[in-house]
Design a protein around this motif. Structure first.
Motif, short mmCIF file in Angstrom:
data_model
loop_
_atom_site.label_atom_id
_atom_site.label_comp_id
_atom_site.label_asym_id
_atom_site.label_seq_id
_atom_site.Cartn_x
_atom_site.Cartn_y
_atom_site.Cartn_z
N GLN A 229 0.87 -1.17 -0.13
CA GLN A 229 0.04 -0.07 0.09
C GLN A 229 0.82 1.29 0.03
O GLN A 229 1.95 1.33 0.60
N PHE A 230 0.37 2.34 -0.82
CA PHE A 230 1.08 3.69 -0.50
C PHE A 230 0.45 4.27 0.58
O PHE A 230 -0.77 4.29 1.15
N GLU A 231 1.51 5.02 1.31
CA GLU A 231 1.10 5.82 2.53
C GLU A 231 1.09 7.11 2.30
O GLU A 231 1.86 7.76 1.51
N GLN A 232 -0.07 7.80 2.83
CA GLN A 232 -0.37 9.13 2.32
C GLN A 232 0.96 10.06 2.78
O GLN A 232 1.36 11.25 2.14
N HIS A 233 1.71 9.92 3.84
CA HIS A 233 2.55 10.85 4.22
C HIS A 233 3.99 10.78 3.32
O HIS A 233 5.02 11.61 3.30
N LEU A 234 3.82 9.72 2.24
CA LEU A 234 4.79 9.73 1.31
C LEU A 234 4.54 10.14 -0.03
O LEU A 234 5.31 9.94 -0.74
N ALA A 247 6.38 21.95 -17.60
CA ALA A 247 6.38 21.22 -16.21
C ALA A 247 5.42 21.91 -15.28
O ALA A 247 5.49 23.42 -15.24
N PHE A 248 4.83 21.19 -14.43
CA PHE A 248 4.07 21.90 -13.25
C PHE A 248 4.06 20.90 -12.19
O PHE A 248 4.44 19.53 -12.33
N ARG A 249 3.93 21.33 -11.07
CA ARG A 249 4.20 20.33 -9.78
C ARG A 249 2.90 19.77 -9.46
O ARG A 249 1.54 20.39 -9.72
N VAL A 250 2.76 18.40 -9.02
CA VAL A 250 1.68 17.65 -8.79
C VAL A 250 2.06 16.84 -7.65
O VAL A 250 3.05 16.60 -7.32
N PRO A 251 1.17 16.53 -6.90
CA PRO A 251 1.40 15.40 -5.94
C PRO A 251 1.50 14.07 -6.40
O PRO A 251 0.76 13.42 -7.16
#
Length: 262
Positions: A229-234, A247-251
């Protein structure tokens, strides 16, 4: 093979493979009628070498489709769907269609149909009732549903051997449609797609026309949770660069404990 070959070849091969369908007179069948062979889904054991050849050819088709796509647009390709569609032509292939299909499928059409059946049988381990699939919730266990169908214009009569081959290797039938009735035929195609994708894809991309003879339908429905699983804090803000280079910033999610192969 040219980049556009897989796209153009499907239309051409459909005509070359119609040897298993013969025009007939009489009253047209109901639009929703589906013909099935007397044989049941009974795939043969997979031959590893033949399966490898089909898989390599399938991946090649997928790459060529992506390369031929509009570079300014997003594109999604399902190589497995392409392979299964071409393989459904195999039992009715004759003349030049045999060599064309051999080139596209990586082996002779008859072997490709058998391989398709073996792969479908293998993947059926994760199949289930589409009616029980909730597209808003990931299933506890992996779910993989693959469905196939051929749809032919009313006035054509299918040979029994072809219907048996569709049933035996693809667990598929042959539906009859009045393509001259564009709205009715579109509804027929849409209902099948909507059902086998649990509503995630509500309609077919095919727009019926009176000169349409054959449509090969394939649906793949997959749902599963990440094994790791992916952890939200990462999740971090990082650069994403689209085709225009701006380019632009994305989560972006990250998981240091898993390696994903693309």
């Amino acid at each position: 093979m040219s980049r556009s070959r897989p796209v153009a070849a499907l239309a051409a091969l459909a005509g070359l493979a119609l040897g298993a369908l013969a025009a007939c007179g009489g009253s047209p069948a109901a639009a929703a009628q589906e013909l099935r062979g007397t044989a049941s889904f009974a795939p043969q054991p997979l031959d590893a070498e033949a399966a490898r050849a089909v898989i390599v050819a399938s991946e090649r088709m997928g790459r060529e489709m992506l390369v031929s796509a509009d570079p300014g647009e997003n594109a999604v390709v399902s190589p497995a769907s392409l392979t299964l569609a071409f393989a459904m032509l195999a039992p009715g292939a004759s003349g030049p269609g045999v060599s064309e299909l051999t080139e596209l499928l990586g082996t002779d059409p008859a072997t490709a149909a058998v391989v398709a059946g073996g792969l479908l049988d293998h993947f059926s381990t994760w199949d289930g009732d589409v009616a029980d699939f909730d597209p808003t919730t990931l299933p506890d266990e992996p779910f993989l549903h693959i469905a196939n169908r051929a749809v032919v214009r009313e006035g054509f009569e299918a040979e029994a051997d072809y219907l048996d081959a569709l049933a035996e290797n693809f667990n598929a039938g042959l539906a009859l449609a009045d393509f001259a009735d564009a709205a009715g035929a579109k509804e027929l195609l849409d209902e099948w797609v909507d059902h086998h994708t649990a509503g995630l894809i509500p309609e077919s991309a095919i727009e019926p026309t009176p000169d349409l003879v054959l449509v090969l339908q394939n649906a793949v429905l997959f749902g599963a949770q990440w094994e790791s699983q992916f952890e939200q804090h990462l999740t971090y803000e990082r650069d994403f660069t689209p085709v225009d280079g701006a380019a632009f910033r994305v989560p972006m999610m990250s998981n240091p404990h898993a390696a994903a192969r693309y």
